[in-house]
Write a protein that holds these residues in place. Structure first.
Motif, PDB file in Angstrom:
ATOM      1  N   MET A   1      -8.055 -29.305  11.072  1.00 39.03           N
ATOM      2  CA  MET A   1      -6.789 -29.544  10.409  1.00 39.03           C
ATOM      3  C   MET A   1      -5.676 -29.820  11.409  1.00 39.03           C
ATOM      4  N   ARG A   2      -5.963 -29.653  12.686  1.00 39.99           N
ATOM      5  CA  ARG A   2      -4.866 -29.764  13.635  1.00 39.99           C
ATOM      6  C   ARG A   2      -5.294 -30.406  14.927  1.00 39.99           C
ATOM      7  N   TYR A  91      -6.666 -34.919  -4.080  1.00 41.55           N
ATOM      8  CA  TYR A  91      -5.573 -34.107  -3.548  1.00 41.55           C
ATOM      9  C   TYR A  91      -6.133 -32.753  -3.120  1.00 41.55           C
ATOM     10  N   ALA A  92      -5.990 -32.411  -1.840  1.00 35.20           N
ATOM     11  CA  ALA A  92      -6.469 -31.114  -1.336  1.00 35.20           C
ATOM     12  C   ALA A  92      -5.440 -30.060  -1.735  1.00 35.20           C
ATOM     13  N   CYS A  93      -5.707 -29.393  -2.851  1.00 34.10           N
ATOM     14  CA  CYS A  93      -4.649 -28.598  -3.496  1.00 34.10           C
ATOM     15  C   CYS A  93      -4.394 -27.277  -2.796  1.00 34.10           C
ATOM     16  N   LYS A  94      -5.113 -26.965  -1.718  1.00 34.16           N
ATOM     17  CA  LYS A  94      -4.818 -25.720  -1.000  1.00 34.16           C
ATOM     18  C   LYS A  94      -3.546 -25.805  -0.160  1.00 34.16           C
ATOM     19  N   ALA A  95      -2.986 -27.018  -0.026  1.00 38.75           N
ATOM     20  CA  ALA A  95      -1.804 -27.181   0.839  1.00 38.75           C
ATOM     21  C   ALA A  95      -0.637 -26.313   0.378  1.00 38.75           C
ATOM     22  N   VAL A 112      -9.124 -34.062  -7.399  1.00 35.67           N
ATOM     23  CA  VAL A 112      -8.628 -32.880  -6.702  1.00 35.67           C
ATOM     24  C   VAL A 112      -9.758 -32.303  -5.854  1.00 35.67           C
ATOM     25  N   GLU A 113      -9.444 -32.003  -4.607  1.00 37.34           N
ATOM     26  CA  GLU A 113     -10.412 -31.334  -3.730  1.00 37.34           C
ATOM     27  C   GLU A 113     -10.208 -29.833  -3.919  1.00 37.34           C
ATOM     28  N   VAL A 114     -11.273 -29.142  -4.316  1.00 42.41           N
ATOM     29  CA  VAL A 114     -11.168 -27.716  -4.632  1.00 42.41           C
ATOM     30  C   VAL A 114     -12.161 -26.927  -3.781  1.00 42.41           C
ATOM     31  N   ALA A 135     -15.783 -30.553  -4.652  1.00 37.89           N
ATOM     32  CA  ALA A 135     -15.788 -29.167  -4.184  1.00 37.89           C
ATOM     33  C   ALA A 135     -16.289 -29.102  -2.756  1.00 37.89           C
ATOM     34  N   THR A 136     -15.501 -28.473  -1.898  1.00 35.01           N
ATOM     35  CA  THR A 136     -15.895 -28.330  -0.499  1.00 35.01           C
ATOM     36  C   THR A 136     -15.902 -26.848  -0.157  1.00 35.01           C
ATOM     37  N   GLY A 137     -16.163 -26.567   1.090  1.00 33.77           N
ATOM     38  CA  GLY A 137     -16.146 -25.175   1.543  1.00 33.77           C
ATOM     39  C   GLY A 137     -17.531 -24.728   1.935  1.00 33.77           C
ATOM     40  N   ILE A 223     -17.084 -35.749   5.732  1.00 33.60           N
ATOM     41  CA  ILE A 223     -16.717 -35.210   7.040  1.00 33.60           C
ATOM     42  C   ILE A 223     -15.262 -34.778   6.909  1.00 33.60           C
ATOM     43  N   HIS A 224     -14.877 -33.696   7.573  1.00 34.33           N
ATOM     44  CA  HIS A 224     -13.448 -33.345   7.620  1.00 34.33           C
ATOM     45  C   HIS A 224     -13.175 -32.877   9.028  1.00 34.33           C
ATOM     46  N   LEU A 225     -12.315 -33.597   9.715  1.00 34.41           N
ATOM     47  CA  LEU A 225     -12.096 -33.329  11.132  1.00 34.41           C
ATOM     48  C   LEU A 225     -10.746 -32.682  11.350  1.00 34.41           C
ATOM     49  N   GLY A 260     -12.419 -36.918   4.431  1.00 35.93           N
ATOM     50  CA  GLY A 260     -11.640 -35.680   4.406  1.00 35.93           C
ATOM     51  C   GLY A 260     -10.137 -35.910   4.465  1.00 35.93           C
ATOM     52  N   GLY A 261      -9.422 -34.900   4.955  1.00 34.50           N
ATOM     53  CA  GLY A 261      -7.955 -34.974   5.020  1.00 34.50           C
ATOM     54  C   GLY A 261      -7.482 -35.166   6.441  1.00 34.50           C
ATOM     55  N   GLY A 262      -6.252 -34.720   6.671  1.00 30.10           N
ATOM     56  CA  GLY A 262      -5.715 -34.811   8.027  1.00 30.10           C
ATOM     57  C   GLY A 262      -4.898 -36.059   8.286  1.00 30.10           C
ATOM     58  N   MET A 263      -4.445 -36.712   7.211  1.00 32.64           N
ATOM     59  CA  MET A 263      -3.516 -37.830   7.432  1.00 32.64           C
ATOM     60  C   MET A 263      -2.160 -37.242   7.844  1.00 32.64           C
ATOM     61  N   ILE A 334     -10.790 -40.089   0.461  1.00 32.30           N
ATOM     62  CA  ILE A 334      -9.936 -39.299   1.343  1.00 32.30           C
ATOM     63  C   ILE A 334      -9.453 -38.069   0.577  1.00 32.30           C
ATOM     64  N   GLU A 335      -9.137 -37.020   1.324  1.00 36.04           N
ATOM     65  CA  GLU A 335      -8.688 -35.759   0.713  1.00 36.04           C
ATOM     66  C   GLU A 335      -7.379 -35.300   1.348  1.00 36.04           C
ATOM     67  N   PRO A 336      -6.312 -36.045   1.114  1.00 33.98           N
ATOM     68  CA  PRO A 336      -5.056 -35.651   1.744  1.00 33.98           C
ATOM     69  C   PRO A 336      -4.460 -34.415   1.083  1.00 33.98           C
ATOM     70  N   GLY A 337      -4.081 -33.439   1.879  1.00 30.97           N
ATOM     71  CA  GLY A 337      -3.365 -32.277   1.354  1.00 30.97           C
ATOM     72  C   GLY A 337      -1.927 -32.380   1.813  1.00 30.97           C
ATOM     73  N   ARG A 338      -1.723 -32.069   3.085  1.00 32.69           N
ATOM     74  CA  ARG A 338      -0.389 -32.111   3.674  1.00 32.69           C
ATOM     75  C   ARG A 338       0.329 -33.432   3.382  1.00 32.69           C
ATOM     76  N   SER A 339      -0.368 -34.558   3.598  1.00 33.02           N
ATOM     77  CA  SER A 339       0.344 -35.837   3.519  1.00 33.02           C
ATOM     78  C   SER A 339       0.662 -36.229   2.082  1.00 33.02           C
ATOM     79  N   GLY A 438       3.368 -28.659   2.924  1.00 31.81           N
ATOM     80  CA  GLY A 438       2.069 -28.697   3.599  1.00 31.81           C
ATOM     81  C   GLY A 438       1.788 -27.412   4.350  1.00 31.81           C
ATOM     82  N   TYR A 439       1.354 -26.395   3.644  1.00 31.36           N
ATOM     83  CA  TYR A 439       0.905 -25.107   4.197  1.00 31.36           C
ATOM     84  C   TYR A 439       2.037 -24.168   4.625  1.00 31.36           C
ATOM     85  N   GLN A 440       3.288 -24.656   4.664  1.00 27.76           N
ATOM     86  CA  GLN A 440       4.323 -23.780   5.217  1.00 27.76           C
ATOM     87  C   GLN A 440       4.915 -22.824   4.198  1.00 27.76           C
TER      88      GLN A 440
HETATM   89  C1  LIG Z   1      -7.977 -28.590   4.108  1.00 29.63           C
HETATM   90  C2  LIG Z   1      -8.874 -29.706   3.799  1.00 29.63           C
HETATM   91  C3  LIG Z   1      -8.330 -30.962   3.481  1.00 29.63           C
HETATM   92  C4  LIG Z   1      -6.861 -31.276   3.564  1.00 29.63           C
HETATM   93  O1  LIG Z   1      -6.417 -31.410   4.885  1.00 29.63           O
HETATM   94  P1  LIG Z   1      -4.925 -31.921   5.213  1.00 29.63           P
HETATM   95  O2  LIG Z   1      -4.816 -31.779   6.678  1.00 29.63           O
HETATM   96  O3  LIG Z   1      -3.989 -31.036   4.466  1.00 29.63           O
HETATM   97  O4  LIG Z   1      -4.822 -33.328   4.745  1.00 29.63           O
HETATM   98  C5  LIG Z   1      -9.209 -31.939   3.071  1.00 29.63           C
HETATM   99  N1  LIG Z   1     -10.544 -31.727   3.013  1.00 29.63           N
HETATM  100  C6  LIG Z   1     -11.099 -30.537   3.342  1.00 29.63           C
HETATM  101  C7  LIG Z   1     -12.570 -30.372   3.253  1.00 29.63           C
HETATM  102  C8  LIG Z   1     -10.286 -29.491   3.747  1.00 29.63           C
HETATM  103  O5  LIG Z   1     -10.828 -28.318   4.108  1.00 29.63           O
END
Ligand SMILES: *Cc1c(COP(=O)(O)O)cnc(C)c1O
Length: 479
Positions: A1-2, A91-95, A112-114, A135-137, A223-225, A260-263, A334-339, A438-440
Motif C-alpha cells: 500500500m505504500r 472500490y476498496a471500501c476499507k479506505a 466493491v472490493e471487500v 473478495a480479497t484477503g 495482484i496487489h502491490l 489491485g489498488g495503489g493509484m 483495478i481496486e482503488p481505495g485511497r484514490s 484515504g485511511y486517515q
Molecule cells: C487495500 C487494498 C486495496 C486498496 O489500496 P489503495 O492503496 O487504497 O488504492 C486494493 N486491493 C487490495 C487487495 C487491498 O488490500
C-alpha cells in the motif's frame, strides 16, 4: 500500500531538543493542500456553514462528499473510453468507514472490493450486485467463503490452502452457481510478502482447475502491490498476462487481470522537489525530527494520469499495454481505495487552546485526537497544512504552530511540523484537514478518555450554494 520515498535529509540527525535559533533560521514551509473547487468555495467563501456543522455535530467532524467520489469514478471511465479498454473498477471500501461513499461508488456502476463478511454485507445492503463484489484477503473464514460462493461474488484466492478449502466446500455444499475465482499472484520481487502465491503454487491451482469442471471457474489473476509506481504495475501486467496465456493453453478461459489498488493521490499543491526537500529538514519540526518518508503526500500525478501512463506504456514490439489487452480480449480490473476517495472527505477540528511553550514554540490543542487524522499506520506525519477557518476576521502577524490532540498522551500529536499561519489561530477557530478519506480519518478512531466517537456526516452541495447533510455513521437515518 505504500512506497518508501526518503526525504532529503538536511542536517541529518537533527537537534536533540528544539533549538529556537535554528527553527527561526529556516523559512516557514507551507504544504498547501489541493482542494476541489467546490470545497475551496465552501471553506473560503462560506465558513459559517462549517462553523454551524461543528456546533451541531461536535469536533472532530468528518464530512464525506459522495459527489466527489462520483467525479473520481467519471475520471476512470474517461480513461476507459480514451483507451478503448474493458475496465472493471472495484472500490476498496476499507479506505474509510463511510457508507455514503460505498453507495456512491455502487451508483456509478463500480464494484466493491471487500475483505470481510461485514464489508460484504454492507456493500450488498448499499445496493451492490453480489456479482460485482471482489473478495480479497489472506484469512477468509469458512463462513465468509460460503457466503461469497453462494452469492456469486468473485473470490481472489490467496493461497493453495484456501484453494483447497474452496474445492472442499463446493464438494460438500450444493451451491446453485460455480465458485468464481481469481488467483492472487506473489511476484518474485515480493518474495517476503505473506500475500498471494508464487509460481509453483499457482501452477498447482491451475492444474487442479482443469479438473473442477464448472464448480470452480477461473476468471483471471490478481495482484496487489505496495507503492504506487506505475512501472511496477507494468511488470505486474506482464506477469499476469503470462499466467493468462499459460492457463489458456491448459484449456481454461481466464479473461481478467486485476492489478489491485495503489493509484496515487495528489495531496499537496506545491509538492515540488524543493518543498519535499524542505519537508525533510528536521528544523521544520518542533521535535527536531523529520518523518522518514513523505508517502503518500508526494504524489505528483493523480489516478487518471497514472492509468494513462500505464496503458500507454510499451508492452512489447511497439504495442502498448492498452493494445495488448484489447487484442487478447482481456479486462483490466483495478481496486482503488485511497484514490477513489480523493477529495471525498475532510476532517474538521475545533481549537480549544493556544499555548506558548518554554521552547518558544506554540501548540494548538484541538478537540479531537491524532487518531482522527492518523498517519501512525504509515509511520509518517500528516503532511498537509490544515486550513484555518477563524471564528472572526482578525489581523496580526504570521505565526507558526504545531498541533496536538486533547488527550494526555505525549504521542497524541497531529502535526509536529511548525505549520505556518497568516495570523496566529485562536481558541474556537476551526482547522480543516482536507482529503482525509484515504485511511486517515477513521481507521484508528476510538473513544479514548471516553470522548464520544467522532461523527461522520455525508454532504452535498445544492444549487444556490447551500449544502444538504445527512448522518453517515449509523446514528440517525443514513442516506
Ligand atoms: C487495500 C487494498 C486495496 C486498496 O489500496 P489503495 O492503496 O487504497 O488504492 C486494493 N486491493 C487490495 C487487495 C487491498 O488490500
Amino acid at each position: 500500500m505504500r512506497d518508501r520515498v526518503v526525504t532529503g535529509m538536511v542536517g541529518q540527525g537533527g537537534p536533540a531538543g528544539t533549538q529556537p535559533a535554528q527553527v527561526a533560521a529556516n523559512s516557514p514551509l507551507a504544504l498547501t493542500p489541493l482542494l476541489d473547487p467546490s470545497l475551496s468555495d465552501l471553506v473560503h467563501g462560506q465558513p459559517q456553514i462549517l462553523q454551524g456543522l461543528v456546533e451541531r455535530f461536535g469536533s472532530p467532524l468528518n464530512i464525506v462528499w459522495p459527489d466527489l467520489l462520483k467525479k473520481n469514478m467519471a475520471a476512470m471511465r474517461r480513461v476507459q473510453q480514451r483507451h478503448g479498454l474493458r475496465l472493471d473498477v472495484y472500490y476498496a471500501c476499507k479506505a474509510n468507514k463511510s457508507h455514503a461513499l460505498v453507495r456512491a461508488a455502487v451508483e456509478t456502476g463500480a464494484g466493491v472490493e471487500v475483505s470481510s463478511e461485514y464489508e460484504m454485507a454492507d456493500a450488498v445492503r448499499l445496493g451492490a450486485a453480489p456479482a460485482l463484489l471482489c473478495a480479497t484477503g489472506p484469512a477468509k473464514t469458512d463462513r465468509f467463503l460460503r457466503r461469497l460462493i453462494a452469492a456469486g461474488c468473485l473470490i481472489s484466492i490467496d493461497s493453495a490452502e484456501e484453494f483447497s478449502d474452496v474445492r472442499t466446500l463446493v464438494g460438500e455444499v450444493r451451491f446453485e452457481r460455480p465458485a468464481r475465482v481469481l488467483l492472487r499472484y506473489r511476484p518474485a520481487s515480493e518474495a517476503a510478502s505473506r500475500f498471494g502465491m508464487a509460481d509453483d503454487d499457482l501452477r498447482h491451482c491451475l492444474s487442479a482447475l482443469t479438473e473442477t469442471g464448472d464448480s470452480v471457474i477461473l476468471e483471471g489473476f490478481h495482484i496487489h502491490l505496495s507503492g504506487y509506481q506505475h512501472q511496477s504495475r507494468l511488470r505486474a501486467v506482464r506477469q499476469l498476462a503470462r499466467h493468462i496465456e499459460e492457463a489458456r493453453r491448459m484449456g481454461l478461459t481466464p479473461h481478467t487481470l486485476n492489478i489491485g489498488g495503489g493509484m496515487p493521490v495528489r495531496y499537496v499543491g506545491n509538492a515540488s522537489p524543493d518543498a519535499l526537500t524542505q519537508a525533510g529538514n528536521p528544523h521544520q519540526y518542533r521535535n527536531g525530527k523529520a518523518p522518514a518518508d513523505v508517502y503518500p503526500y508526494d504524489g505528483r500525478v493523480d489516478a487518471e494520469g497514472w492509468l494513462d501512463l500505464l496503458l500507454e506504456a510499451p508492452y512489447d514490439g511497439g504495442v502498448s499495454v492498452a493494445q495488448y489487452l484489447d487484442t487478447h480480449d482481456l479486462t483490466l480490473a483495478i481496486e482503488p481505495g485511497r484514490s477513489l476517495a480523493d477529495q471525498a472527505a475532510m476532517s474538521i477540528f475545533r481549537i480549544t487552546r493556544v499555548k506558548a511553550l518554554p521552547d518558544r514554540t506554540r501548540v494548538l490543542f484541538v478537540e479531537g485526537s491524532s487518531f482522527s487524522a492518523c498517519e501512525t499506520w504509515f509511520a509518517s506525519e500528516f503532511m498537509v497544512d490544515p486550513i484555518l477557518v477563524p471564528q472572526r476576521a482578525r489581523v496580526g502577524a504570521p505565526a507558526r504552530a504545531w498541533i496536538a490532540g486533547h488527550s494526555c498522551l505525549d504521542e497524541d500529536v497531529i502535526t509536529n511540523r511548525l505549520v505556518p499561519f497568516q495570523v496566529l489561530p485562536c481558541a474556537d477557530d476551526l482547522l480543516v484537514y482536507p482529503n482525509t478519506g484515504g485511511y486517515q480519518m477513521d481507521l484508528l478512531e476510538n473513544e479514548f478518555h471516553r470522548h464520544p466517537m467522532p461523527r461522520r456526516i455525508a454532504a452535498r452541495r445544492v444549487p444556490g450554494g447551500d449544502i444538504d447533510v445527512w448522518p453517515d455513521d449509523g446514528r440517525g437515518s443514513s442516506g
